[in-house]
Design a protein around this motif. Structure first.
Motif, PDB file in Angstrom:
ATOM      1  N   HIS A  42       0.824  -1.209   0.000  1.00 30.86           N
ATOM      2  CA  HIS A  42       0.000   0.000   0.000  1.00 30.86           C
ATOM      3  C   HIS A  42       0.863   1.266   0.000  1.00 30.86           C
ATOM      4  CE1 HIS A  42      -3.804   2.113   0.629  1.00 30.86           C
ATOM      5  NE2 HIS A  42      -3.181   2.876   1.499  1.00 30.86           N
ATOM      6  N   GLY A  43       1.968   1.235   0.733  1.00 33.19           N
ATOM      7  CA  GLY A  43       2.855   2.397   0.754  1.00 33.19           C
ATOM      8  C   GLY A  43       3.459   2.702  -0.606  1.00 33.19           C
ATOM      9  N   GLU A  44       3.619   1.679  -1.441  1.00 33.01           N
ATOM     10  CA  GLU A  44       4.190   1.903  -2.770  1.00 33.01           C
ATOM     11  C   GLU A  44       3.196   2.601  -3.703  1.00 33.01           C
ATOM     12  OE1 GLU A  44       7.035   0.767  -0.834  1.00 33.01           O
ATOM     13  OE2 GLU A  44       5.370  -0.665  -0.777  1.00 33.01           O
ATOM     14  N   PHE A  45       1.901   2.465  -3.441  1.00 26.85           N
ATOM     15  CA  PHE A  45       0.933   3.262  -4.195  1.00 26.85           C
ATOM     16  C   PHE A  45       1.101   4.743  -3.863  1.00 26.85           C
ATOM     17  CE2 PHE A  45      -1.528  -0.843  -3.932  1.00 26.85           C
ATOM     18  CZ  PHE A  45      -1.346  -1.174  -5.269  1.00 26.85           C
ATOM     19  N   LEU A 100      -0.054 -11.233   2.810  1.00 28.62           N
ATOM     20  CA  LEU A 100       1.010 -10.415   3.403  1.00 28.62           C
ATOM     21  C   LEU A 100       2.339 -10.650   2.704  1.00 28.62           C
ATOM     22  CD1 LEU A 100       1.550  -9.830   7.192  1.00 28.62           C
ATOM     23  CD2 LEU A 100       3.482 -10.434   5.764  1.00 28.62           C
ATOM     24  N   LEU A 101       2.694 -11.920   2.518  1.00 27.91           N
ATOM     25  CA  LEU A 101       3.984 -12.251   1.899  1.00 27.91           C
ATOM     26  C   LEU A 101       4.019 -11.834   0.427  1.00 27.91           C
ATOM     27  CD1 LEU A 101       4.596 -15.796   3.450  1.00 27.91           C
ATOM     28  CD2 LEU A 101       5.710 -13.648   4.076  1.00 27.91           C
ATOM     29  N   ALA A 102       2.917 -12.064  -0.277  1.00 29.40           N
ATOM     30  CA  ALA A 102       2.884 -11.730  -1.702  1.00 29.40           C
ATOM     31  C   ALA A 102       2.985 -10.222  -1.924  1.00 29.40           C
ATOM     32  CB  ALA A 102       1.603 -12.269  -2.332  1.00 29.40           C
ATOM     33  N   THR A 103       2.223  -9.444  -1.155  1.00 31.33           N
ATOM     34  CA  THR A 103       2.267  -7.987  -1.333  1.00 31.33           C
ATOM     35  C   THR A 103       3.568  -7.395  -0.832  1.00 31.33           C
ATOM     36  OG1 THR A 103       1.052  -7.730   0.762  1.00 31.33           O
ATOM     37  CG2 THR A 103      -0.229  -7.722  -1.281  1.00 31.33           C
ATOM     38  N   TRP A 104       4.203  -8.035   0.145  1.00 34.12           N
ATOM     39  CA  TRP A 104       5.520  -7.568   0.577  1.00 34.12           C
ATOM     40  C   TRP A 104       6.522  -7.742  -0.570  1.00 34.12           C
ATOM     41  CZ3 TRP A 104       9.932 -10.627   2.838  1.00 34.12           C
ATOM     42  CH2 TRP A 104      10.931  -9.775   3.294  1.00 34.12           C
ATOM     43  N   GLY A 105       6.448  -8.871  -1.274  1.00 33.82           N
ATOM     44  CA  GLY A 105       7.312  -9.060  -2.435  1.00 33.82           C
ATOM     45  C   GLY A 105       7.026  -8.046  -3.525  1.00 33.82           C
ATOM     46  N   VAL A 106       5.739  -7.726  -3.739  1.00 33.98           N
ATOM     47  CA  VAL A 106       5.372  -6.706  -4.727  1.00 33.98           C
ATOM     48  C   VAL A 106       5.945  -5.348  -4.337  1.00 33.98           C
ATOM     49  CG1 VAL A 106       3.430  -5.414  -5.709  1.00 33.98           C
ATOM     50  CG2 VAL A 106       3.296  -7.898  -5.495  1.00 33.98           C
ATOM     51  N   SER A 107       5.913  -5.029  -3.050  1.00 34.25           N
ATOM     52  CA  SER A 107       6.449  -3.741  -2.601  1.00 34.25           C
ATOM     53  C   SER A 107       7.943  -3.632  -2.874  1.00 34.25           C
ATOM     54  CB  SER A 107       6.165  -3.544  -1.105  1.00 34.25           C
ATOM     55  OG  SER A 107       6.998  -4.362  -0.303  1.00 34.25           O
ATOM     56  N   LEU A 108       8.677  -4.731  -2.687  1.00 34.28           N
ATOM     57  CA  LEU A 108      10.117  -4.719  -2.967  1.00 34.28           C
ATOM     58  C   LEU A 108      10.382  -4.519  -4.461  1.00 34.28           C
ATOM     59  CD1 LEU A 108      11.351  -7.624  -0.639  1.00 34.28           C
ATOM     60  CD2 LEU A 108      11.420  -5.158  -0.202  1.00 34.28           C
ATOM     61  N   ILE A 109       9.548  -5.145  -5.287  1.00 32.10           N
ATOM     62  CA  ILE A 109       9.690  -4.988  -6.745  1.00 32.10           C
ATOM     63  C   ILE A 109       9.436  -3.529  -7.148  1.00 32.10           C
ATOM     64  CG2 ILE A 109       8.716  -5.634  -8.980  1.00 32.10           C
ATOM     65  CD1 ILE A 109       8.154  -8.405  -7.783  1.00 32.10           C
ATOM     66  N   PHE A 110       8.379  -2.936  -6.598  1.00 30.95           N
ATOM     67  CA  PHE A 110       8.055  -1.543  -6.917  1.00 30.95           C
ATOM     68  C   PHE A 110       9.161  -0.596  -6.467  1.00 30.95           C
ATOM     69  CE2 PHE A 110       3.149  -2.187  -6.980  1.00 30.95           C
ATOM     70  CZ  PHE A 110       3.272  -2.736  -8.248  1.00 30.95           C
TER      71      PHE A 110
END
Length: 303
Positions: A42-45, A100-110
Motif C-alpha cells: 500500500h505504501g508503494e501506491f 502479506l507475503l505476496a504484497t511484501w514481495g510486490v512492494s520490494l519490486i516496486f
C-alpha cells in the motif's frame, strides 16, 4: 520565536502530516478494514502517486499543474491497484499470511523499479507560486509563527476528499453495495450484489487514495523509493486505533496520531516520539481493543 509560536507551528505541521496520513490510512482502511486484505504494498501506491506528481511538475508548465498532478496521482495508483487486484489479490482472499507475503514481495519490486527509473535519492516538486507564500505573525504571543500556504492547501484538500468519500459511501448505490458486502458478504451476494466487482472497486479506490496522498506529499517533501515504508506502519497503526472497518474512526485516529506526534516532537526527538506514541496506542488498545469507534459486522466476527 516564542514557545507558544513553536508549539502552534508544530501542531499546524502535525495537522498537515496527519492529512497525508489520513488519505493513506483511509485507503488502507478500505482494503484492510473492508476486504480483510493485508496489503504491504500500500505504501508503494503512495510512492507511485508522488512520482506521478513529479512527472507532472516536469512536463506541464504553469502554476496549475498541481491539479493535474493530483488527478494523475489518484488515477494512476487506482489503475495500478486494479491490475494488482485482478492478477494477484483476487486469488488470495481469506489467506492473510499469503497475502502479506505476496504484497511484501510486490512492494520490494516496486521500490527497485523506482530506484531504476528515478535513482535512489529523492526528487523534489516545487509548489506553484500561489501556494509558495506564508502567513506570518509579526507581534503578540505568537510572534514569529510562520504558516506555509501549501500545508493549509493539503489540510483543506484532505477535508474535501473525506467529505466526497463520505457522500459516495452513504448516498450512492455503489456505497450501499460496499456497506452491504462489509456487513455480510454471503447475504449481499445472495441478493444479487456482484461482490467480486465490489472488491475490485474498493481495492482500486483505496489504492487511488494512497496515490493521492503521495501526490499531496510531493508538495511538501521529497519523494524517494522508500517513502511509502515510512507511512505504511503509521497507516496500519491508525486503522487499528480507529477501529477496523470504521472510516470515521480512521479519520479521528489520524488527527490524534498527527497531533500527538507533533506535540511530542516539540519536547523530544522524532524517534523517541514514535516510541512514546506506540506505547500510548498499545496502552489504549488494552482498554479498548476494538479501537476508537467499533464497527459491528458479521464479517469482522469471522476474522
Amino acid at each position: 520565536m516564542s514557545e507558544w509560536a513553536l508549539l502552534v507551528g508544530q501542531i499546524y505541521n502535525g495537522l498537515s502530516v496527519a492529512s497525508i496520513l489520513l488519505l493513506a490510512a483511509i485507503g488502507l482502511a478500505l482494503s484492510f478494514g473492508f476486504m480483510r486484505v493485508i496489503n504491504m504494498a500500500h505504501g508503494e501506491f503512495l510512492m507511485f502517486g508522488g512520482y506521478l506528481a513529479y512527472l507532472s511538475y516536469q512536463l506541464l508548465p504553469g502554476p496549475m499543474y498541481v491539479f493535474v498532478a493530483l488527478a494523475l496521482g489518484f488515477l494512476g495508483a487506482a489503475l495500478l491497484g486494479g491490475v494488482l487486484e485482478l492478477l494477484l489479490i483476487r486469488h488470495l482472499y481469506r489467506r492473510s499470511l499469503d497475502t502479506l507475503l505476496a504484497t511484501w514481495g510486490v512492494s520490494l519490486i516496486f521500490q527497485q523499479l523506482a530506484r531504476n527509473l528515478f535513482g535512489p535519492t529523492g526528487v523534489a516538486v516545487t509548489a506553484p507560486s500561489w501556494l509558495s507564500g506564508t502567513f506570518t505573525v509579526e507581534s503578540g504571543p505568537l510572534s514569529g509563527l510562520v504558516l506555509p500556504h501549501v500545508r493549509l492547501f493539503v489540510i483543506g484538500f484532505t477535508v474535501l476528499i473525506l467529505a466526497v468519500l463520505y457522500l459516495l459511501l452513504q448516498n450512492t448505490k455503489i456505497g450501499l453495495y460496499v456497506r452491504a458486502v462489509n456487513q455480510d458478504r454471503e447475504i449481499a451476494e445472495s441478493l444479487g450484489v456482484h461482490t467480486r466487482w465490489i472488491d475490485f472497486l474498493v481495492f482500486s479506490l483505496g489504492s487511488g487514495l494512497a496515490g493521492l496522498a503521495g501526490a499531496t506529499l510531493a508538495l511538501i517533501a521529497p519523494v524517494t523509493p522508500t517513502v511509502g515504508q515510512s507511512y505504511i506502519v503509521d497507516a496500519f497503526l491508525v486503522v487499528i486505533l480507529g477501529g477496523i472497518g470504521s472510516l470515521s474512526g480512521t479519520a479521528l485516529a489520524s488527527v490524534l496520531v498527527g497531533l500527538v506526534s507533533a506535540t511530542l516532537q516539540t519536547f523530544t526527538s522524532v524517534s523517541f516520539a514514535k516510541v512514546i506514541l506506540l506505547v500510548l496506542v498499545i496502552g489504549f488498545l488494552q482498554c479498548r481493543p476494538r479501537g476508537l469507534i467499533a464497527t459491528r459486522s458479521r464479517e469482522l466476527k469471522e476474522v
